[in-house]
Design a protein around this motif. Structure first.
Motif, PDB file in Angstrom:
ATOM      1  N   THR A   1      -0.870 -10.505  13.475  1.00 10.21           N
ATOM      2  CA  THR A   1      -1.550 -10.796  12.066  1.00 10.21           C
ATOM      3  C   THR A   1      -2.048  -9.593  11.489  1.00 10.21           C
ATOM      4  OG1 THR A   1      -2.315 -13.054  12.739  1.00 10.21           O
ATOM      5  CG2 THR A   1      -3.588 -11.963  10.874  1.00 10.21           C
ATOM      6  N   LEU A   2      -2.701  -8.650  12.424  1.00 14.07           N
ATOM      7  CA  LEU A   2      -3.092  -7.258  12.352  1.00 14.07           C
ATOM      8  C   LEU A   2      -1.983  -6.513  11.552  1.00 14.07           C
ATOM      9  CD1 LEU A   2      -5.343  -5.201  11.823  1.00 14.07           C
ATOM     10  CD2 LEU A   2      -5.081  -4.551  14.166  1.00 14.07           C
TER      11      LEU A   2
ATOM     12  N   SER B   1       1.060  -3.807   6.972  1.00 12.72           N
ATOM     13  CA  SER B   1       2.441  -3.785   6.375  1.00 12.72           C
ATOM     14  C   SER B   1       2.686  -4.520   5.242  1.00 12.72           C
ATOM     15  CB  SER B   1       3.502  -4.168   7.396  1.00 12.72           C
ATOM     16  OG  SER B   1       3.421  -5.345   7.697  1.00 12.72           O
ATOM     17  N   GLY B   2       1.371  -5.098   4.479  1.00 11.64           N
ATOM     18  CA  GLY B   2       1.408  -5.773   3.154  1.00 11.64           C
ATOM     19  C   GLY B   2       2.075  -7.191   3.156  1.00 11.64           C
ATOM     20  N   VAL B   3       2.402  -7.689   4.432  1.00  7.25           N
ATOM     21  CA  VAL B   3       2.940  -9.195   4.533  1.00  7.25           C
ATOM     22  C   VAL B   3       1.851 -10.029   3.998  1.00  7.25           C
ATOM     23  CG1 VAL B   3       3.820 -11.019   6.141  1.00  7.25           C
ATOM     24  CG2 VAL B   3       4.631  -8.777   6.342  1.00  7.25           C
TER      25      VAL B   3
ATOM     26  N   SER C   1       4.919  -2.605  -1.451  1.00  6.59           N
ATOM     27  CA  SER C   1       3.726  -1.687  -1.885  1.00  6.59           C
ATOM     28  C   SER C   1       3.551  -0.828  -0.793  1.00  6.59           C
ATOM     29  CB  SER C   1       2.748  -2.335  -2.604  1.00  6.59           C
ATOM     30  OG  SER C   1       2.191  -3.147  -1.838  1.00  6.59           O
ATOM     31  N   ALA C   2       3.411  -1.463   0.482  1.00  2.26           N
ATOM     32  CA  ALA C   2       3.145  -0.743   1.646  1.00  2.26           C
ATOM     33  C   ALA C   2       4.198   0.280   1.970  1.00  2.26           C
ATOM     34  CB  ALA C   2       2.970  -1.717   2.928  1.00  2.26           C
ATOM     35  N   GLN C   3       5.307   0.125   2.011  1.00  3.59           N
ATOM     36  CA  GLN C   3       6.645   1.047   1.885  1.00  3.59           C
ATOM     37  C   GLN C   3       6.265   1.991   1.202  1.00  3.59           C
ATOM     38  OE1 GLN C   3      10.219  -1.266   1.527  1.00  3.59           O
ATOM     39  NE2 GLN C   3      10.209  -1.924   3.449  1.00  3.59           N
TER      40      GLN C   3
END
Length: 510
Positions: free
Chosen positions: A47-48, A53-55, A79-81
């Motif tokens: 979960t963390l 990673s924006g999931v 957006s995390a990428q």
């Protein structure tokens, strides 16, 4: 001027309905570090990582994230990428029919006049592969790669996003020792280039080999942050489970009854005549744990799937179950005859993802609490409730879909499924893969209890210490042949590995 940490996580909390899974997680991580994240199944690790990673987008959790001191807000993985964060999941996300180059640059292919520039695509791919010391052609379809090679392509894909934070979720779960060494060399290279790696693993020996720091999660809380060189495995295990585990492998005094299953000169061929198993003979008694060891591709899973009626091989030789000849025609036939199989890949051949814990657990034993095809729902519910409590399965309710459970809790549900069939012979194929230390001890204790009650157990495991410690007898396979059978008191890692790499010219038996 003090340099900001590459990643800052402040008071991050996350809930699913009324169930709180993360509680005020706070830590900092710097460029060029490899940080191992460990904890029991359901501790909140995945979960963390999904938050980082924006999931799970901003707004679905509380707290804040920052990169180099600047607050970041992710609405998606894309957006995390863009901020340099990539995640490699335990289940690899590559498209088999596409080439290595097409997978790495999927969605961001170089173009010229509106047409994909194949030459530029292959050159860019070759450059990334060379940086990772990967000797593969960019044009090879991914379906022809080994699991270890696919893992490397996932890392290459992540680096194509100019990744500065790389998250790896159980990256070695299906790798050979050689592939693991290759992976570690790549991670050390990335570390030297300033990439921050967050490494999730249940394998503590790997954690101590590769990491600089170890962060421990328990029940959604960050309970420990340790420098790896100053920590011990005992300390980490105690932090993970909240109690001291004195015996990883619970002792027992074996007591054997009659022979339950006997295999005599079993040979299996495909419909094209290729030998999969060759002249296999062994037997297992009531109350005995027979461990099977061997390298990847040795034929261990093929053997027990054949005995369970789950292959379409042509069979030669004899199988006897409780003294009577047995010809497994299907899994249903095997189950009705008293055999049960916990499969190697729980996601592919174990769980039904969109069905509840209750439905998954009782799937193979509904006839025990049905009358004229009508299920006694109160009785079914009571049985499932008892197993959830006995196995300490973390679930919001009995109606929760299996997709919402951690891997370890899914494994416990599947184990309960097969115990509900009241088996005479229980096949366990990699039963502790992806399972945390505390759950492993619980599974080992349960295995001992089943053996004590007369169940014959066939254990397949790639964890050699597990095979040595939990088995009464050890059978070793190599390339579909049985190369040795040893009593556990005479077995050692050296002997087993020698037999696992020995051609089956002569068989050594106890």
């Amino acid at each position: 001027m003090v340099a900001h940490p590459l990643l800052s996580v402040s008071n991050v909390s996350k809930s699913f309905g009324s169930v709180s899974v993360l509680h005020s997680i706070t830590f900092e991580a710097h460029a060029g570090e490899i940080i191992a994240l460990v904890g029991e199944n359901g501790a909140g690790k995945s979960t963390l990582m999904k938050i980082l990673s924006g999931v799970w987008p901003q707004g679905s959790f509380t707290g804040s994230l920052a990169i180099l001191g600047e607050p970041v807000f992710f609405s998606s993985t894309k957006s995390a990428q863009k901020k340099g964060i990539s995640i490699i999941h335990q289940e690899l996300h590559l498209i088999p029919e596409l080439s290595i180059a097409e997978n790495i640059f999927l969605g961001k292919e170089p173009h010229r006049l509106g047409i994909i520039d194949k030459e530029a695509l292959h050159q860019s791919t070759q450059k990334i592969l060379q940086e990772l010391d990967i000797s593969l052609s960019p044009t090879i379809p991914v379906k022809y790669l080994s699991v270890g090679e696919k893992q490397m392509i996932e890392i290459a894909k992540a680096l194509s996003h100019k990744t500065q934070i790389l998250i790896l979720d159980e990256p070695t779960s299906a790798l050979t020792d050689k592939e693991i060494k290759k992976l570690f060399l790549v991670l050390k290279k990335l570390k030297s280039e300033g990439v921050l790696c967050l490494y999730i693993s249940h394998k503590l020996e790997e954690v101590f080999e590769i990491s600089d720091k170890i962060f421990v999660l328990r029940d959604g809380k960050l309970v420990a942050q340790k420098i790896t060189t100053s920590a011990t495995s005992t300390q980490i295990i105690t932090d993970m489970v909240g109690r001291e585990i004195s015996e990883m492998y619970p002792p027992r005094t074996p007591s054997f009854g009659k022979t339950v299953l006997e295999v005599s000169h079993l040979t299996c061929r495909t419909d094209r005549g290729k030998k999969i198993l060759n002249d296999i003979s062994f037997s297992v008694r009531e109350g005995e744990i027979l461990g099977f060891s061997g390298l990847m591709g040795a034929g261990r899973s093929e053997l027990i799937n054949t005995l369970f009626g789950a292959t379409d091989f042509d069979l030669f030789g004899n199988i006897f179950l409780q003294g009577k000849e047995f010809k497994p025609s299907s899994p249903r036939h095997a189950i009705e005859s008293g055999l049960s199989l916990l499969t190697e890949d729980r996601k592919f051949s174990g769980i039904i993802p969109q069905r509840s814990v209750r439905d998954n657990m009782t799937l193979a034993s509904l006839h025990h609490y049905s009358h004229k095809k009508i299920i006694n729902l109160p009785k079914e519910k009571e049985i499932v409730k008892n197993f959830v409590q006995q196995f300490k399965i973390k679930t919001q309710s009995l109606r929760t879909d299996m997709t919402h459970l951690s891997g370890g809790n899914q494994q416990k549900v599947l184990l309960a499924r097969w115990l509900l069939t009241k088996p005479k012979v229980l096949f366990l194929d990699e039963p502790t893969r992806g399972v945390d230390v505390g759950a492993k001890v619980e599974i080992y204790t349960l295995m001992n209890e089943l053996a004590r009650n007369g169940v014959a157990i066939l254990l397949i495991s790639s964890d050699l210490p597990e095979v040595l410690k939990m088995s009464d007898t050890i059978a070793i396979l190599n390339q579909g042949c049985l190369t040795g059978i040893l009593p556990s008191c005479e077995a050692s890692q050296e002997k087993v590995m020698h037999l696992a790499t020995t051609k089956a010219t002569t068989r050594i038996a106890a």
